[in-house]
Design an enzyme around this catalytic site. Structure first.
Site, PDB file in Angstrom:
ATOM      1  N   ASP A   1      -1.410  -2.417   9.604  1.00  0.00           N
ATOM      2  CA  ASP A   1      -0.465  -2.330   8.503  1.00  0.00           C
ATOM      3  C   ASP A   1       0.286  -3.308   8.182  1.00  0.00           C
ATOM      4  OD1 ASP A   1      -0.041  -0.527   6.158  1.00  0.00           O
ATOM      5  OD2 ASP A   1       1.894  -0.248   7.266  1.00  0.00           O
TER       6      ASP A   1
ATOM      7  N   SER B   1      -1.873   0.267  -0.295  1.00  0.00           N
ATOM      8  CA  SER B   1      -1.972   1.571   0.577  1.00  0.00           C
ATOM      9  C   SER B   1      -2.820   2.280   0.264  1.00  0.00           C
ATOM     10  CB  SER B   1      -0.803   2.441   0.050  1.00  0.00           C
ATOM     11  OG  SER B   1       0.628   1.770   0.361  1.00  0.00           O
TER      12      SER B   1
ATOM     13  N   LYS C   1       7.682   0.301   6.853  1.00  0.00           N
ATOM     14  CA  LYS C   1       7.847  -0.219   5.337  1.00  0.00           C
ATOM     15  C   LYS C   1       9.347  -0.895   5.419  1.00  0.00           C
ATOM     16  CE  LYS C   1       3.662  -0.106   4.135  1.00  0.00           C
ATOM     17  NZ  LYS C   1       2.639   1.052   4.622  1.00  0.00           N
TER      18      LYS C   1
ATOM     19  N   TYR D   1       9.417  12.540   4.734  1.00  0.00           N
ATOM     20  CA  TYR D   1       7.995  11.852   4.878  1.00  0.00           C
ATOM     21  C   TYR D   1       8.210  10.313   5.554  1.00  0.00           C
ATOM     22  CZ  TYR D   1       4.109   9.452   3.715  1.00  0.00           C
ATOM     23  OH  TYR D   1       2.961   8.641   3.806  1.00  0.00           O
TER      24      TYR D   1
ATOM     25  N   HIS E   1       1.901  -7.076   4.066  1.00  0.00           N
ATOM     26  CA  HIS E   1       1.201  -5.629   4.186  1.00  0.00           C
ATOM     27  C   HIS E   1      -0.190  -6.026   4.543  1.00  0.00           C
ATOM     28  CE1 HIS E   1       0.401  -1.714   2.114  1.00  0.00           C
ATOM     29  NE2 HIS E   1       0.731  -1.454   3.435  1.00  0.00           N
TER      30      HIS E   1
ATOM     31  N   ARG F   1       5.520   7.972  -0.154  1.00  0.00           N
ATOM     32  CA  ARG F   1       6.706   7.360  -0.648  1.00  0.00           C
ATOM     33  C   ARG F   1       6.810   7.661  -2.015  1.00  0.00           C
ATOM     34  NH1 ARG F   1       4.959   2.772  -1.256  1.00  0.00           N
ATOM     35  NH2 ARG F   1       2.781   2.830  -0.607  1.00  0.00           N
TER      36      ARG F   1
ATOM     37  N   ARG G   1      -1.619  12.348   7.195  1.00  0.00           N
ATOM     38  CA  ARG G   1      -1.608  11.313   8.283  1.00  0.00           C
ATOM     39  C   ARG G   1      -1.665  11.663   9.694  1.00  0.00           C
ATOM     40  NH1 ARG G   1      -0.903   5.839   5.759  1.00  0.00           N
ATOM     41  NH2 ARG G   1      -0.812   6.531   3.818  1.00  0.00           N
TER      42      ARG G   1
ATOM     43  N   CYS H   1      -6.090   1.610   0.781  1.00  0.00           N
ATOM     44  CA  CYS H   1      -7.525   0.856   0.278  1.00  0.00           C
ATOM     45  C   CYS H   1      -8.329   0.372   1.299  1.00  0.00           C
ATOM     46  CB  CYS H   1      -6.843  -0.097  -0.753  1.00  0.00           C
ATOM     47  SG  CYS H   1      -6.265   0.433  -2.189  1.00  0.00           S
TER      48      CYS H   1
HETATM   49  P1  GTP Z   1      -2.182   2.883   4.351  1.00  0.00           P
HETATM   50  O1  GTP Z   1      -2.057   3.472   5.483  1.00  0.00           O
HETATM   51  O2  GTP Z   1      -1.883   3.783   3.271  1.00  0.00           O
HETATM   52  O3  GTP Z   1      -1.547   1.354   4.285  1.00  0.00           O
HETATM   53  O4  GTP Z   1      -3.827   2.835   3.793  1.00  0.00           O
HETATM   54  P2  GTP Z   1      -5.130   1.761   4.500  1.00  0.00           P
HETATM   55  O5  GTP Z   1      -4.831   0.679   3.740  1.00  0.00           O
HETATM   56  O6  GTP Z   1      -4.897   1.600   5.979  1.00  0.00           O
HETATM   57  O7  GTP Z   1      -6.413   2.747   4.082  1.00  0.00           O
HETATM   58  P3  GTP Z   1      -7.479   3.573   5.064  1.00  0.00           P
HETATM   59  O8  GTP Z   1      -7.959   2.485   6.048  1.00  0.00           O
HETATM   60  O9  GTP Z   1      -6.536   4.686   5.512  1.00  0.00           O
HETATM   61  O10 GTP Z   1      -8.308   3.966   3.827  1.00  0.00           O
HETATM   62  C1  GTP Z   1      -8.071   4.947   2.801  1.00  0.00           C
HETATM   63  C2  GTP Z   1      -9.060   5.402   2.026  1.00  0.00           C
HETATM   64  O11 GTP Z   1      -9.862   4.594   1.684  1.00  0.00           O
HETATM   65  C3  GTP Z   1      -9.750   6.551   2.963  1.00  0.00           C
HETATM   66  O12 GTP Z   1      -9.987   7.504   2.304  1.00  0.00           O
HETATM   67  C4  GTP Z   1     -10.981   5.756   3.331  1.00  0.00           C
HETATM   68  O13 GTP Z   1     -11.972   6.661   3.468  1.00  0.00           O
HETATM   69  C5  GTP Z   1     -11.433   4.734   2.200  1.00  0.00           C
HETATM   70  N1  GTP Z   1     -11.880   3.470   2.288  1.00  0.00           N
HETATM   71  C6  GTP Z   1     -11.755   2.619   3.633  1.00  0.00           C
HETATM   72  N2  GTP Z   1     -12.415   1.752   3.601  1.00  0.00           N
HETATM   73  C7  GTP Z   1     -13.784   2.079   2.684  1.00  0.00           C
HETATM   74  C8  GTP Z   1     -14.605   1.119   2.391  1.00  0.00           C
HETATM   75  O14 GTP Z   1     -14.979   0.068   2.924  1.00  0.00           O
HETATM   76  N3  GTP Z   1     -15.264   1.804   1.516  1.00  0.00           N
HETATM   77  C9  GTP Z   1     -14.949   2.987   0.511  1.00  0.00           C
HETATM   78  N4  GTP Z   1     -15.762   3.271  -0.345  1.00  0.00           N
HETATM   79  N5  GTP Z   1     -13.786   3.745   0.904  1.00  0.00           N
HETATM   80  C10 GTP Z   1     -13.164   2.919   1.812  1.00  0.00           C
HETATM   81  C1  SPV Z   2       1.586   3.128   2.973  1.00  0.00           C
HETATM   82  O1  SPV Z   2       1.805   3.893   2.174  1.00  0.00           O
HETATM   83  O2  SPV Z   2       1.245   1.802   2.790  1.00  0.00           O
HETATM   84  C2  SPV Z   2       1.712   3.562   4.515  1.00  0.00           C
HETATM   85  C3  SPV Z   2       2.070   5.013   4.723  1.00  0.00           C
HETATM   86  O3  SPV Z   2       1.086   3.122   5.204  1.00  0.00           O
HETATM   87  S1  SPV Z   2       3.845   4.722   4.763  1.00  0.00           S
HETATM   88  O4  SPV Z   2       4.083   4.530   6.021  1.00  0.00           O
HETATM   89  O5  SPV Z   2       4.261   5.997   4.252  1.00  0.00           O
HETATM   90  O6  SPV Z   2       4.174   3.639   3.704  1.00  0.00           O
HETATM   91 MN    MN Z   3      -3.297   2.474   7.133  1.00  0.00          MN
END
Ligand code: GTP
Ligand code: SPV
Ligand code: MN
Length: 592
Positions: free
Chosen positions: A277, A248, A206, A197, A226, A69, A377, A250
């Site tokens: 999400d 994002s 979003k 993207y 979110h 983004r 992704r 996290c």
């Molecule tokens: P978006 O799709 O961008 O909104 O991200 P998201 O909030 O869904 O994050 P996602 O669950 O994909 O995790 C993103 C990163 O954080 C990955 O590299 C995970 O491995 C890492 N991660 C997720 N949960 C944990 C956790 O509990 N501990 C640690 N250390 N890393 C984590």
């Molecule tokens: C984020 O960045 O929070 C995502 C991926 O979930 S996107 O759809 O690109 O915003």
């Molecule tokens: Mn996600």
């Protein structure tokens, strides 16, 4: 496919502007989708993967300069600048329409314009909202068919109504300098140009379900957030639901699909995913806050997803999935990414489309040497998720017991704490901070304030958004309790102290026990913190002293944070509600 004059007139106008050779209506049928996949394969836009190992899966690579983004090029175009506020980029609607029209003009010459009617939420339900996305990209069509409920049945549900969200997307030249993601909340319109993207072009996500929907939610008395939504089922068969807002990359997808640790599994606890999400929340007739996930699929981060960290996501993405910007293993015609396993493919193409030498991979220089882009992704169907909730398709959604905020903080935030009440909880959300990630273009690892994980997604003035949170609290007779978590505290060597992932359930169990009044807590300056012995560490390779350490409130770093919070509130400006300034003063006083 429709006689809706509002739709037909608008499409005529957009076609006159972009001048496609052909217009194709997406009906959602398997025949049409198959034909589009075949066409995109024939042009190289997508690559069909090994059908035995990854049935009905495809690989796509976006342009090298177009992988996340672009918040700097995302605009909220309200007629008054102050209604967009200082956190958003703003352009006057007329100026923006004119500027972008020049970029759109003739951009679809020689190409097809696809018309995608889609729903956010259950088609036909009272809480669903409808949109139409016009795009020149088959990749976008195929993604939208996974991420939303799309096709002919949506047009039928829309009838003659004019209240749909009008989205126009053109890849144009993929020119970074002229890339714009613009929202016109007063016109129900989204214009996106010069990107291919996900977050910039899958306009239901979003752009609509957060930026436009948050604007509508404020007007109509509900919330677009979110947030992931998950259910924890007890051995007695009762399920409690939690929603959680993390910025994002996290950990939303990971938490939403978590596998309970052995100690809970053997007792019969189960965890169900409702969403990973976005949550739309409204007050139910029973006085509780109810949540639906308006999406139909997951657009998940690939790197780090593996059989241990998130087996449910991995299994979801083993069929009917589109992978974007991951490694292509030529020997098996499958995909790979950093953190999938310890066997990087030897004969492979990286996310840039170049031959990739895994021996050159350097963890300290990921950006230059990684095979998969850090923000690569998978787009996968919710119905393929092994832990999808049986309430996923329920138009009423699920009642929320707890709202959880969280970010990536190496030091300041403890593992978990509870706010004193809704107003204080709103304050806790408003002062959230997190280290930036690869999900948005720009520097990674810089701490920034990201209120409610919504900084990039509030479609109006952030001060008004805070006020809306406070108002909602006043109108929910039986409001969820509000908590804050941090899975990302590090030791002096920079290693994560808390094991995270499935073990996060141990923290969720404390949260639910608090909601049910079953456990005490320690009152601190920032909120209620657990007694160390109340976080279950059975089966973990961790001592109670480590938990004590993770739960400690470091007064010094909190005091340092106060000035940064003040600066942020000043940036948000004079629409920050007085109640939140009072909460800030009270926190400062409690810190001493
Ligand atoms: P978006 O799709 O961008 O909104 O991200 P998201 O909030 O869904 O994050 P996602 O669950 O994909 O995790 C993103 C990163 O954080 C990955 O590299 C995970 O491995 C890492 N991660 C997720 N949960 C944990 C956790 O509990 N501990 C640690 N250390 N890393 C984590
Ligand atoms: C984020 O960045 O929070 C995502 C991926 O979930 S996107 O759809 O690109 O915003
Ligand atoms: Mn996600």
């Amino acid at each position: 496919m429709t006689n809706n004059k509002h739709i037909l007139t608008w499409i005529d106008e957009m076609a006159a502007l972009t001048q496609p050779d052909k217009i194709v209506w997406i009906d959602g049928s398997e025949e049409q989708t198959d034909a589009l996949r075949a066409e995109a394969c024939s042009t190289g836009e997508i690559i069909k993967l090994n059908d035995e190992l990854l049935p009905n899966c495809y690989l796509h690579r976006t342009a090298v300069n177009d992988v996340a983004r672009v918040e700097g090029r995302t605009f909220i175009c309200t007629s008054k600048k102050e209604d967009a506020g200082s956190i958003n980029n703003w352009m006057a609607p007329a100026e923006c329409y004119e500027k972008l029209s020049k970029l759109y003009r003739g951009s679809m010459k020689g190409q097809t314009m696809y018309v995608i009617p889609y729903a956010m939420g259950q088609v036909g339900s009272s809480f669903a909202k409808y949109g139409i996305e016009l795009t020149d990209s088959i990749y976008v069509v195929l993604n939208m068919l996974i991420m939303t409920r799309a096709g002919k049945h949506v047009l039928e549900a829309m009838g003659d109504d004019a209240g749909f969200i009008k989205g126009l997307h053109a890849r144009a030249d993929l020119d970074e300098e002229n890339r714009y993601i613009c929202h016109f909340p007063e016109d129900n319109t989204i214009w996106s140009v010069n990107s291919g993207y996900g977050g910039n072009v899958l306009l239901g996500k979003k752009c609509f379900a957060l930026r436009i929907a948050s604007y509508l939610g404020r007007k109509e008395g509900w919330m677009a957030e979110h947030m992931l939504i998950l259910g924890i089922e007890t051995p007695e068969g009762e399920t409690k639901y939690i929603s959680a807002a993390f910025p994002s990359a996290c950990g939303k997808t990971n938490l939403a699909m978590l596998i309970p640790p052995e100690i809970y599994k053997k007792k019969g606890y189960k965890v169900w995913c409702v969403g990973d999400d976005i949550a739309w929340l409204r007050i139910g007739e029973d006085g509780r806050l109810w949540a639906v996930n308006p999406e139909n699929g997951f657009f998940g981060v690939a790197p780090g997803t593996n059989e241990k960290s998130n087996p449910n996501a991995l299994h979801t993405a083993q069929r009917d999935t589109i992978f974007t910007n991951v490694v292509h293993d030529l020997d098996t015609n499958t995909v790979w990414w950093e953190g999938l396993n310890d066997n990087p493919p030897k004969n492979a193409i990286d996310w840039r489309g170049n031959p990739w030498d895994f021996t050159k991979y350097d963890k300290n220089n990921k950006a230059a040497t990684a095979g998969a882009h850090p923000n690569s992704r998978f787009t996968a169907m919710a119905e393929n998720c092994p832990c999808i909730s049986d309430k996923f398709n329920d138009p009423a959604g699920v009642p929320i017991s707890a709202i959880v905020f969280g970010g990536r903080r190496a030091k300041t935030a403890p593992l978990v704490y509870q706010s004193f009440n809704w107003q204080h909880g709103t304050f806790v959300g408003s002062i959230m901070a997190s280290e930036t990630t690869a999900a948005a273009a720009g520097a990674v690892g810089v701490v920034r304030r990201d209120p409610m994980a919504m900084r990039p997604f509030v479609g109006y003035n952030m001060g008004d958004y805070f006020a809306h949170w406070l108002n909602m609290g006043k109108n929910i007779p039986n409001a969820p309790k509000i908590f804050h978590v941090n899975w990302f505290r590090t030791d002096d060597e920079g290693n994560f102290i808390w094991p995270g992932f499935g073990d996060n359930m141990r923290v969720l169990m404390w949260i639910l026990a608090r909601c049910e009044g079953k456990v005490d807590a320690v009152e601190t300056a920032i909120g209620y913190v657990p007694k160390a012995e109340d976080i279950n560490i059975e089966g973990l390779d961790i001592t109670i002293d480590t938990i004590r350490d993770l739960l400690s409130v470091d007064t010094k770093s909190w005091k340092e944070d106060i000035s940064n919070i003040k600066e942020f509130y000043e940036l948000v400006g004079d629409r920050v509600p007085a109640e939140l300034n009072e909460e800030l003063a009270a926190l400062e006083a409690r810190l001493g």
